[in-house]
Write an enzyme that holds these catalytic residues in place. Structure first.
Site, PDB file in Angstrom:
ATOM      1  N   HIS A 149     107.907  -4.411  64.878  1.00 26.04           N
ATOM      2  CA  HIS A 149     108.475  -3.102  64.542  1.00 26.04           C
ATOM      3  C   HIS A 149     109.467  -2.532  65.563  1.00 26.04           C
ATOM      4  O   HIS A 149     110.222  -1.615  65.228  1.00 26.04           O
ATOM      5  CB  HIS A 149     107.323  -2.107  64.329  1.00 26.04           C
ATOM      6  CG  HIS A 149     107.726  -0.836  63.686  1.00 26.04           C
ATOM      7  ND1 HIS A 149     107.794   0.368  64.362  1.00 26.04           N
ATOM      8  CD2 HIS A 149     108.105  -0.555  62.410  1.00 26.04           C
ATOM      9  CE1 HIS A 149     108.179   1.323  63.538  1.00 26.04           C
ATOM     10  NE2 HIS A 149     108.371   0.796  62.347  1.00 26.04           N
ATOM     11  N   TYR A 189     101.173  -2.682  64.510  1.00 22.44           N
ATOM     12  CA  TYR A 189     102.626  -2.647  64.672  1.00 22.44           C
ATOM     13  C   TYR A 189     102.961  -2.868  66.145  1.00 22.44           C
ATOM     14  O   TYR A 189     102.388  -2.215  67.015  1.00 22.44           O
ATOM     15  CB  TYR A 189     103.198  -1.282  64.272  1.00 22.44           C
ATOM     16  CG  TYR A 189     103.273  -0.988  62.803  1.00 22.44           C
ATOM     17  CD1 TYR A 189     102.392  -1.564  61.891  1.00 22.44           C
ATOM     18  CD2 TYR A 189     104.222  -0.106  62.303  1.00 22.44           C
ATOM     19  CE1 TYR A 189     102.458  -1.277  60.535  1.00 22.44           C
ATOM     20  CE2 TYR A 189     104.295   0.192  60.948  1.00 22.44           C
ATOM     21  CZ  TYR A 189     103.408  -0.392  60.070  1.00 22.44           C
ATOM     22  OH  TYR A 189     103.481  -0.099  58.734  1.00 22.44           O
ATOM     23  N   HIS A 234     113.760  10.873  62.300  1.00 26.37           N
ATOM     24  CA  HIS A 234     113.045   9.605  62.427  1.00 26.37           C
ATOM     25  C   HIS A 234     112.816   9.220  63.885  1.00 26.37           C
ATOM     26  O   HIS A 234     112.140   8.236  64.172  1.00 26.37           O
ATOM     27  CB  HIS A 234     113.846   8.509  61.711  1.00 26.37           C
ATOM     28  CG  HIS A 234     113.145   7.204  61.575  1.00 26.37           C
ATOM     29  ND1 HIS A 234     113.526   6.072  62.266  1.00 26.37           N
ATOM     30  CD2 HIS A 234     112.063   6.821  60.832  1.00 26.37           C
ATOM     31  CE1 HIS A 234     112.739   5.062  61.954  1.00 26.37           C
ATOM     32  NE2 HIS A 234     111.840   5.488  61.090  1.00 26.37           N
ATOM     33  N   ARG A 278     104.838   9.742  61.094  1.00 26.10           N
ATOM     34  CA  ARG A 278     103.659   9.337  60.324  1.00 26.10           C
ATOM     35  C   ARG A 278     102.423   9.488  61.200  1.00 26.10           C
ATOM     36  O   ARG A 278     102.353   8.892  62.279  1.00 26.10           O
ATOM     37  CB  ARG A 278     103.764   7.880  59.857  1.00 26.10           C
ATOM     38  CG  ARG A 278     104.935   7.576  58.939  1.00 26.10           C
ATOM     39  CD  ARG A 278     104.852   6.139  58.434  1.00 26.10           C
ATOM     40  NE  ARG A 278     106.094   5.697  57.819  1.00 26.10           N
ATOM     41  CZ  ARG A 278     106.437   5.944  56.557  1.00 26.10           C
ATOM     42  NH1 ARG A 278     105.630   6.638  55.796  1.00 26.10           N
ATOM     43  NH2 ARG A 278     107.574   5.487  56.071  1.00 26.10           N
ATOM     44  N   ARG A 297     108.298   8.713  53.733  1.00 27.60           N
ATOM     45  CA  ARG A 297     107.977   8.120  52.433  1.00 27.60           C
ATOM     46  C   ARG A 297     106.518   7.675  52.333  1.00 27.60           C
ATOM     47  O   ARG A 297     106.026   6.933  53.172  1.00 27.60           O
ATOM     48  CB  ARG A 297     108.892   6.926  52.191  1.00 27.60           C
ATOM     49  CG  ARG A 297     108.683   6.226  50.874  1.00 27.60           C
ATOM     50  CD  ARG A 297     109.636   6.655  49.803  1.00 27.60           C
ATOM     51  NE  ARG A 297     111.026   6.443  50.163  1.00 27.60           N
ATOM     52  CZ  ARG A 297     112.044   6.857  49.396  1.00 27.60           C
ATOM     53  NH1 ARG A 297     111.799   7.491  48.271  1.00 27.60           N
ATOM     54  NH2 ARG A 297     113.290   6.646  49.775  1.00 27.60           N
TER      55      ARG A 297
END
Length: 701
Positions: free
Chosen positions: A607, A483, A450, A390, A420
Site C-alpha cells: 500500500h 496493509y 486523502h 478510514r 468509499r
C-alpha cells in the site's frame, strides 16, 4: 510530446482486471497454504464487487448517456469496453470456480470436507435442523413471487436463492396464495430466499472419526427447504443463487438546510437503490426460472448478465475459519518494535531527539496509538490536528482524540465522510467526536481529503514545539495488520510548519500557501514531480547517472506516463513497483525500453507510495499518500513528504530494493500483459518475508 496512439497505454479498467487476475493467481498457487488460497478467492470476489459498483457503473453511465467515451477510455467506446469487461470477467469467474473445486479436493487430504445438502449424513441431520430452526429461520426473509404484483427490491450484493417448487396436482382451495396460484399457474411456485448475514456463513458440523465437516449456509438452507416451505404440498424443489450489484455513486441533494453529515448519510442510504449494473446467476438454473426472474425484474440480454457458479458472495471466504489447522494458514509475523523507540516511557521525548520510521505491519501500529494516547494526557500538549480517512470498526485512534478533548486539548479532526464504502463508519465516529467537543472539518468543496497527517503543539520552555507524523496509510488498527505502509514520526519544524498550513487550508479554502518542502495536491504535486523528472532527464543528457524508482498502488495519469516515456527516451532508468492499475506499457522500443514494471501480490497488501529520484547521486526521497492518478494529483488533498534523515532515507531505499529483488511473488507487468512470475537463478527472495528479516536484523535478533 506528440500524442501517442492508444496501444501505448493500457486501459485503466482492463489493467485493473489484470491486477485482480494476480489475486486469482495467489488462489491457484500450490505454495500458498490451502485456507489462505480460499481467502484470496474471497479477496478476488470482493474486489470484483467493488469494481462493478464503481468503475463498471461509471462506464455504464457514459454509455447510457449516449456518449462513446473514446477520449476518456483511450480509443474504445463505452459499449465496446463494457462488452470486453464482461467477457474477461466471465472467464475469470469460470477460473475461480475451478480453483475452488481444486482447493476443496485438497482439503479432503487434511480431513476437511466442505459438503453440500446432498452429502449430509444421518448423524448431521439433527444438528443441521436444530441449527436452522434456532439460528437461521428467525433471520430468514422469504418472498413468494407469484403473490406479488411488484418484484421485491433486491439489496446490493446480497445473495438470494431463487426457488422453484413444483406442486402436486391437487392445490388447497383456501387462502390467498392458492387463489392467486389457480389464476396464474397450477404447477409451480417461484420464491426468493434472502441469505441472512449471520456471523457464520461456514457452519462447522460435529466432527466424525477425526474428520471436520463444513456446510455453507446456502446449502444448509437448501437442506431445510421442507421446513421453510412446509405449508406447500410440492413434489420437487430447486434453489439457485442470484445476486444484483448496484451503482455505488453517491448523489447529493440541494437541501441547504441539511448538514454535510446529513447529506452524506442520506446519500449512503440512497445507494441501496442505485441502478443495477450486474446480475449474476447460477448457470445451472432451469431456463424457465431464469426467464421468470428476468421478466419480473425487467432485465434483458443487453444488461450485464454474468453466468456464475452455485455460490455467490464468495468474498465471505476472506473469513473462512482456521479450524485450528496452523499448517493450512500463513504463520503469523509478530510485529516488531522500532530500534531506539521503546513503547515504554515517553514517545514524544524520544521523537524530539530524532526522526523514526514505522513500517507496518512489520512494525507494530501501537506507536501511532501511543503517540495520540500520550498526547491526550500530556498537560504540555495544547492542540492536536489530524486527518482521518478510514477508521477501524473499534478505533483506538478515535477514543484517544475524544480523550484529548475531554482533557481540555483543542482537537481538530479533518474527517473524510466520502471515503468509499466507509462513509457510514466515519459518520458514526464523526457524530460521536462532535458530541465530545472535537472540532470537525468536513473537507474542501470539490476535493476529497486523502492525505494522512497529524500535528500536535506542545508547550516547552514557554514556546510551542510541534511534533507529528505523516503516513502513506490510514490510521486504522485493523488494516495496519495487513496493509504495508510507512509513517514518519518527526519534529522537523520545516515539515510540520508546512503540514500546519494544510490544516489552515482546510479551514480557509481560498487561501493557498506556498511550500518549500511538502508536495501538496491539488496545487503543487504534479508540477513538482514534473520538475523532478525533468532534472533526471537533464542529468541523463549530459552523461550524469539518472534514475527514478517509484512504488505505487496505481499509475493511470496519461500526462505523467508521457513524462516517464520522455525520460525513458532520454536514457533515464526507471523502475516501477505497481500493485494495481498500471496504464503504462514498458518495453516499447524508443519509448519505454528503459522502464521496467513489477507487481507484488502476497500475504500483505502493498500500500505505500514511495518516490526516489537519483538526483546525480544525492537521492531525493518522498513518502506519499498520492498515487499517480489524475484524481490524486488534481482532485484530492494529498501530502508527499521529503525524507531528510539519512538513515531513514537509506532504510526506504533498502526496502524498495528488497521488493524489487522479489523472484517468488513478483510478476512482470510487460507489454505482453500475461502476469508472468519473475523467475531467475538468483537466491530466492520473497520480499515481504525478506523485509521482515531486514527489520529483525536491525533489532539485532
Amino acid at each position: 510530446m506528440t500524442e501517442k496512439p492508444p496501444n501505448q497505454y493500457i486501459n485503466r479498467e482492463l489493467s485493473w482486471l489484470q491486477f485482480n487476475a494476480r489475486v486469482l493467481q495467489e488462489a491457484s498457487d500450490d505454495s500458498v497454504p490451502l485456507l489462505e488460497r480460499l481467502r484470496f478467492i474471497g479477496i478476488f470476489s470482493n474486489n470484483l464487487d467493488e469494481f462493478f459498483k464503481v468503475r463498471y457503473a461509471a462506464i455504464k453511465r457514459i454509455d447510457l448517456a449516449g456518449k462513446d467515451g473514446k477520449n476518456v477510455l483511450k480509443g474504445r467506446t463505452a459499449s465496446e469496453l463494457l462488452e470486453q469487461i464482461t467477457e474477461i470477467v466471465i472467464k475469470q469467474q469460470s477460473e475461480s470456480l475451478k480453483i475452488i473445486e481444486t482447493i476443496r479436493e485438497k482439503l479432503k487430504q487434511h480431513n476437511i470436507f466442505i459438503i453440500d445438502e446432498k452429502e449430509v449424513t444421518i448423524k448431521q441431520d439433527s444438528f443441521i435442523r436444530e441449527y436452522f430452526i434456532n439460528k437461521v429461520s428467525p433471520a430468514l426473509v422469504t418472498y413468494i413471487l407469484n403473490d406479488l404484483d411488484k418484484f421485491p427490491h433486491l439489496k446490493d450484493s446480497v445473495a438470494y436463492l431463487a426457488v422453484k417448487l413444483v406442486l402436486k396436482d391437487k392445490i388447497p382451495k383456501e387462502g390467498k396464495i392458492s387463489k392467486i396460484l389457480q389464476q396464474k399457474t397450477k404447477e409451480k411456485i417461484y420464491a426468493l430466499i434472502e441469505i441472512p448475514k449471520l456471523s457464520d456463513r461456514f457452519v462447522a458440523l460435529p466432527e466424525e472419526d477425526g474428520k471436520q465437516f463444513i456446510i455453507i449456509l446456502d446449502d444448509l438452507i437448501r437442506y431445510c427447504m421442507q421446513i421453510n416451505f412446509s405449508i406447500f404440498d410440492y413434489i420437487s424443489a430447486s434453489a439457485h443463487m442470484i445476486k444484483i450489484t448496484r451503482d455505488a455513486q453517491l448523489d447529493f441533494d440541494n437541501d441547504f438546510s441539511k448538514s454535510f453529515i446529513e447529506k452524506i448519510s442520506s446519500s449512503v442510504k440512497s445507494r441501496r437503490d442505485g441502478e443495477p449494473v450486474r446480475f449474476v446467476y447460477d448457470k445451472t438454473m432451469d431456463k424457465d426460472t431464469l426467464s421468470f426472474l428476468m421478466d419480473k425484474m425487467g432485465i434483458d440480454n443487453t444488461d450485464s448478465i454474468i453466468p456464475g457458479g452455485r455460490y455467490h458472495n464468495r468474498r465471505d471466504y476472506m473469513n473462512f475459519p482456521d479450524l485450528n489447522k496452523k499448517e493450512l494458514v500463513y504463520q503469523p509475523l509478530i510485529p516488531l518494535t522500532i530500534p531506539g523507540l521503546s513503547l515504554q516511557g515517553s514517545l514524544l521525548n524520544k521523537i524530539a531527539k530524532k526522526d523514526f520510521l514505522q513500517y507496518t505491519p512489520y512494525h507494530t501500529f501501537s506507536y501511532t496509538v501511543k503517540f495520540l494516547r500520550e498526547s491526550a494526557i500530556d498537560p504540555k500538549v495544547k492542540t492536536i490536528k489530524i486527518t482521518i480517512y478510514r477508521l477501524a470498526r473499534i478505533s483506538h485512534i478515535a477514543s484517544s482524540l475524544i480523550n484529548a478533548a475531554k482533557n481540555g486539548k483543542k482537537v481538530t479532526v479533518q474527517i473524510e465522510l466520502q471515503a468509499r464504502f466507509d462513509e457510514a463508519a466515519n459518520i458514526k465516529y464523526a457524530e460521536q467526536m462532535q458530541r465530545e467537543g472535537v472540532n470537525l472539518i468536513f473537507g474542501v468543496p470539490g476535493l476529497k481529503v486523502h492525505c494522512k497527517a497529524c500535528v500536535i503543539e506542545r508547550e516547552e520552555k514557554g514556546k510551542l514545539k510541534r511534533y507529528g507524523f505523516i503516513s502513506t496509510g490510514n490510521f486504522n488498527e485493523s488494516t495496519a495488520k495487513i496493509y504495508t505502509d510507512y509513517t514518519l514520526f518527526t519534529t522537523n519544524e520545516a515539515i510540520l510548519k508546512e503540514t500546519n498550513k494544510v490544516f489552515k487550508f482546510f479551514q480557509i479554502n481560498y487561501k493557498v500557501s506556498r511550500y518549500k518542502h511538502l508536495l501538496i495536491s491539488p496545487h503543487y504535486t504534479r508540477s513538482f514531480l514534473l520538475k523532478l523528472i525533468n532534472n533526471e532527464i537533464k542529468n541523463s543528457k549530459v552523461g550524469i547517472a539518472a534514475g527514478i524508482k517509484l512504488k505505487l498502488n496505481s499509475i493511470s495519469d496519461y500526462d505523467m506516463i508521457d513524462k516517464l516515456y520522455e525520460a525513458s527516451s532520454a536514457g533515464v532508468k526507471i523502475d516501477l513497483i505497481v500493485r494495481g492499475i498500471c496504464c503504462l506499457v514498458p518495453g516499447i522500443p524508443e519509448i519505454s525500453e528503459n522502464i521496467r514494471v513489477i507487481s507484488v501480490v502476497d500475504k500483505f497488501l502493498e500500500h505505500p507510495r514511495l518516490y526516489i529520484f537519483k538526483n546525480a547521486g544525492t537521492p531525493k526521497v518522498y513518502i506519499s499518500s498520492a498515487d499517480w492518478m489524475t484524481r490524486n494529483l488534481d482532485r484530492r488533498v494529498e501530502i508527499s513528504c521529503p525524507i531528510y534523515d539519512e538513515d531513514i532515507k537509506e532504510e526506504l531505499m533498502d526496502t524498495f530494493d528488497i521488493c524489487w529483488s522479489d523472484n517468488v511473488k513478483a510478476r512482470s507487468l510487460s507489454k505482453d500483459r500475461d502476469n508472468a512470475y519473475i523467475r531467475n537463478d538468483k537466491v530466492k527472495v520473497r520480499s515481504q518475508i525478506a523485509t521482515y528479516d531486514y527489520y529483525l536484523r536491525k533489532l539485532g535478533n
